[in-house]
Write an enzyme that holds these catalytic residues in place. Structure first.
Site, PDB file in Angstrom:
ATOM      1  N   LYS A   1      16.297  56.070 101.798  1.00  0.00           N
ATOM      2  CA  LYS A   1      17.165  56.259 102.977  1.00  0.00           C
ATOM      3  C   LYS A   1      17.871  57.602 102.803  1.00  0.00           C
ATOM      4  O   LYS A   1      18.191  57.980 101.674  1.00  0.00           O
ATOM      5  CB  LYS A   1      18.261  55.187 103.041  1.00  0.00           C
ATOM      6  CG  LYS A   1      17.922  53.943 103.819  1.00  0.00           C
ATOM      7  CD  LYS A   1      18.033  54.114 105.320  1.00  0.00           C
ATOM      8  CE  LYS A   1      17.565  52.838 105.991  1.00  0.00           C
ATOM      9  NZ  LYS A   1      16.930  52.960 107.240  1.00  0.00           N
ATOM     10  N   LEU A   2      18.147  58.261 103.913  1.00  0.00           N
ATOM     11  CA  LEU A   2      18.956  59.475 103.798  1.00  0.00           C
ATOM     12  C   LEU A   2      20.310  59.100 103.213  1.00  0.00           C
ATOM     13  O   LEU A   2      20.799  57.978 103.411  1.00  0.00           O
ATOM     14  CB  LEU A   2      19.115  60.131 105.169  1.00  0.00           C
ATOM     15  CG  LEU A   2      17.832  60.780 105.708  1.00  0.00           C
ATOM     16  CD1 LEU A   2      18.063  61.354 107.094  1.00  0.00           C
ATOM     17  CD2 LEU A   2      17.309  61.859 104.756  1.00  0.00           C
TER      18      LEU A   2
ATOM     19  N   TYR B   1      16.503  56.937  93.920  1.00  0.00           N
ATOM     20  CA  TYR B   1      15.289  57.038  93.107  1.00  0.00           C
ATOM     21  C   TYR B   1      15.377  58.257  92.162  1.00  0.00           C
ATOM     22  O   TYR B   1      15.146  58.141  90.952  1.00  0.00           O
ATOM     23  CB  TYR B   1      14.093  57.163  94.037  1.00  0.00           C
ATOM     24  CG  TYR B   1      12.748  57.231  93.359  1.00  0.00           C
ATOM     25  CD1 TYR B   1      12.130  56.086  92.864  1.00  0.00           C
ATOM     26  CD2 TYR B   1      12.063  58.449  93.241  1.00  0.00           C
ATOM     27  CE1 TYR B   1      10.877  56.143  92.267  1.00  0.00           C
ATOM     28  CE2 TYR B   1      10.817  58.514  92.639  1.00  0.00           C
ATOM     29  CZ  TYR B   1      10.228  57.364  92.162  1.00  0.00           C
ATOM     30  OH  TYR B   1       8.982  57.430  91.564  1.00  0.00           O
TER      31      TYR B   1
ATOM     32  N   ALA C   1       7.191  50.085  85.451  1.00  0.00           N
ATOM     33  CA  ALA C   1       7.628  49.394  86.681  1.00  0.00           C
ATOM     34  C   ALA C   1       8.670  50.249  87.398  1.00  0.00           C
ATOM     35  O   ALA C   1       9.604  50.758  86.778  1.00  0.00           O
ATOM     36  CB  ALA C   1       8.206  48.028  86.342  1.00  0.00           C
TER      37      ALA C   1
HETATM   38  P1  NAI Z   1       3.363  50.774  92.760  1.00  0.00           P
HETATM   39  O1  NAI Z   1       4.384  50.351  93.737  1.00  0.00           O
HETATM   40  O2  NAI Z   1       1.951  50.906  93.218  1.00  0.00           O
HETATM   41  O3  NAI Z   1       3.395  49.826  91.468  1.00  0.00           O
HETATM   42  C1  NAI Z   1       4.594  49.492  90.845  1.00  0.00           C
HETATM   43  C2  NAI Z   1       4.421  48.154  90.176  1.00  0.00           C
HETATM   44  O4  NAI Z   1       5.694  47.811  89.573  1.00  0.00           O
HETATM   45  C3  NAI Z   1       4.075  47.023  91.159  1.00  0.00           C
HETATM   46  O5  NAI Z   1       2.971  46.287  90.685  1.00  0.00           O
HETATM   47  C4  NAI Z   1       5.346  46.202  91.210  1.00  0.00           C
HETATM   48  O6  NAI Z   1       5.134  44.822  91.463  1.00  0.00           O
HETATM   49  C5  NAI Z   1       5.931  46.441  89.816  1.00  0.00           C
HETATM   50  N1  NAI Z   1       7.352  46.104  89.766  1.00  0.00           N
HETATM   51  C6  NAI Z   1       8.297  46.412  90.684  1.00  0.00           C
HETATM   52  N2  NAI Z   1       9.472  45.839  90.347  1.00  0.00           N
HETATM   53  C7  NAI Z   1       9.260  45.162  89.199  1.00  0.00           C
HETATM   54  C8  NAI Z   1      10.083  44.351  88.376  1.00  0.00           C
HETATM   55  N3  NAI Z   1      11.358  44.117  88.691  1.00  0.00           N
HETATM   56  N4  NAI Z   1       9.551  43.795  87.266  1.00  0.00           N
HETATM   57  C9  NAI Z   1       8.249  44.008  86.957  1.00  0.00           C
HETATM   58  N5  NAI Z   1       7.410  44.760  87.702  1.00  0.00           N
HETATM   59  C10 NAI Z   1       7.921  45.327  88.817  1.00  0.00           C
HETATM   60  O7  NAI Z   1       3.897  52.161  92.180  1.00  0.00           O
HETATM   61  P2  NAI Z   1       3.151  53.352  91.427  1.00  0.00           P
HETATM   62  O8  NAI Z   1       2.955  54.452  92.388  1.00  0.00           O
HETATM   63  O9  NAI Z   1       2.004  52.846  90.648  1.00  0.00           O
HETATM   64  O10 NAI Z   1       4.325  53.812  90.426  1.00  0.00           O
HETATM   65  C11 NAI Z   1       4.397  53.428  89.076  1.00  0.00           C
HETATM   66  C12 NAI Z   1       5.526  54.221  88.413  1.00  0.00           C
HETATM   67  O11 NAI Z   1       5.286  55.615  88.563  1.00  0.00           O
HETATM   68  C13 NAI Z   1       6.901  53.958  89.035  1.00  0.00           C
HETATM   69  O12 NAI Z   1       7.889  53.975  88.022  1.00  0.00           O
HETATM   70  C14 NAI Z   1       7.066  55.141  89.961  1.00  0.00           C
HETATM   71  O13 NAI Z   1       8.412  55.411  90.215  1.00  0.00           O
HETATM   72  C15 NAI Z   1       6.410  56.230  89.149  1.00  0.00           C
HETATM   73  N6  NAI Z   1       5.982  57.394  89.913  1.00  0.00           N
HETATM   74  C16 NAI Z   1       5.051  57.282  90.919  1.00  0.00           C
HETATM   75  C17 NAI Z   1       4.647  58.411  91.608  1.00  0.00           C
HETATM   76  C18 NAI Z   1       3.638  58.367  92.699  1.00  0.00           C
HETATM   77  O14 NAI Z   1       3.429  59.405  93.342  1.00  0.00           O
HETATM   78  N7  NAI Z   1       2.982  57.250  92.946  1.00  0.00           N
HETATM   79  C19 NAI Z   1       5.206  59.734  91.296  1.00  0.00           C
HETATM   80  C20 NAI Z   1       6.159  59.731  90.224  1.00  0.00           C
HETATM   81  C21 NAI Z   1       6.522  58.596  89.565  1.00  0.00           C
END
Ligand code: NAI
Length: 251
Positions: free
Chosen positions: A101-102, A159, A95
């Site tokens: 933001k800058l 982040y 998750a």
């Molecule tokens: P996404 O935004 O598509 O999915 C993230 C999920 O985490 C969502 O379903 C959201 O509801 C859930 N979430 C957010 N806050 C939460 C909370 N408080 N409790 C439980 N669930 C929560 O993001 P994505 O792209 O799938 O990213 C997944 C992970 O990979 C994140 O940690 C992100 O930082 C990391 N990441 C993503 C990259 C990318 O290019 N997409 C690159 C590097 C890391």
């Protein structure tokens, strides 16, 4: 050591928690871990509702509506795995949120919310599960960091700091978890095509893709397969590492 008999299902008999599993990388992690034999507990915020249930149904797992920042999040997971399973074997702290933001305009609200989800929660979940004695010997913790935690990224001080912090957690917890024969590793994905990155303006998105070492956006499955490796018994001696997935050219 002997090689496991069933290479098709290296995670057979394991129970895995995947946070942020309703969509994006987390949903694919749930699919891959399940394909590899694990029973998956798919956790996401209550608002994720139907999407979360769809993922859990698809993988024959359990949907767990759970905000990872809730004070009792770890306790709830511990109760579930102790009552319905023989504890938890795999935690994937996936998750994550962005509130870009800058730096000059980075208000405290954006800073704190990103800290709470991306850095505080992964630590708290592990602490709570250890305290409740719900994390099984021979298990694995995999944290999702980011290339932004290694190289930084404009507009993402909050982040990037959390994702660097996650790498610090891996270092700090490696010896602690080793006492229980549990590994901890992190993946640091480059630019991956998900809803999170679809929200980035087009020109920045294209620049992100080109910064990946393979010069294209990565797929969620690239990250999920690496996580399954860290979760599997074949990597039982692999701990304390950060692996770049889809990398990034730092030149
Ligand atoms: P996404 O935004 O598509 O999915 C993230 C999920 O985490 C969502 O379903 C959201 O509801 C859930 N979430 C957010 N806050 C939460 C909370 N408080 N409790 C439980 N669930 C929560 O993001 P994505 O792209 O799938 O990213 C997944 C992970 O990979 C994140 O940690 C992100 O930082 C990391 N990441 C993503 C990259 C990318 O290019 N997409 C690159 C590097 C890391």
């Amino acid at each position: 050591a002997t090689a496991p008999a069933d290479w098709d299902k290296p995670l057979a008999g394991k129970v895995a928690l995947v946070t942020g599993a309703a969509r994006g990388i987390g949903a694919t992690i749930a699919e891959v871990l399940s394909r590899d034999g694990a029973h998956v507990i798919a956790a996401d915020i209550p608002a994720a509702g139907e999407a979360l249930c769809a993922v859990a149904n698809k993988v024959g797992g359990t949907a767990l509506p759970l905000d990872v920042t809730a004070e009792d999040a770890g306790k709830k997971i511990a109760e579930l795995v102790k009552s319905r399973h023989n504890g938890l074997d795999i935690i994937v702290n996936n998750a994550g949120i962005t509130r870009d933001k800058l730096l000059a305009n980075m208000d405290e609200g954006r800073w704190n919310s990103v800290m709470a989800v991306n850095l505080k929660a992964p630590k708290q979940l592990v602490d709570a599960l250890l305290a409740e004695d719900a994390l099984n010997e021979g298990g694995a913790v995999v944290d999702v960091s980011s290339i932004a935690g290694i190289a930084g990224n404009r507009g993402q001080t909050n982040y990037g700091a959390t994702k660097a912090g996650v790498i610090g957690l891996v270092d700090a917890y490696t010896p602690v978890l080793a006492k229980k024969n549990i590994t901890i590793n992190a993946v640091a994905p480059g630019f991956i095509e998900t809803a999170m990155t679809a929200a980035i303006p087009l020109a920045t998105r294209q620049a992100g893709r080109l910064m990946n070492s393979l010069q294209q956006g990565g797929q969620t499955v690239d990250v999920a397969e690496t996580i399954s490796y860290f979760a599997a018994p074949s990597s039982a001696a692999v701990t304390g590492n950060v692996v770049r997935v889809c990398g990034q050219s730092l030149l």
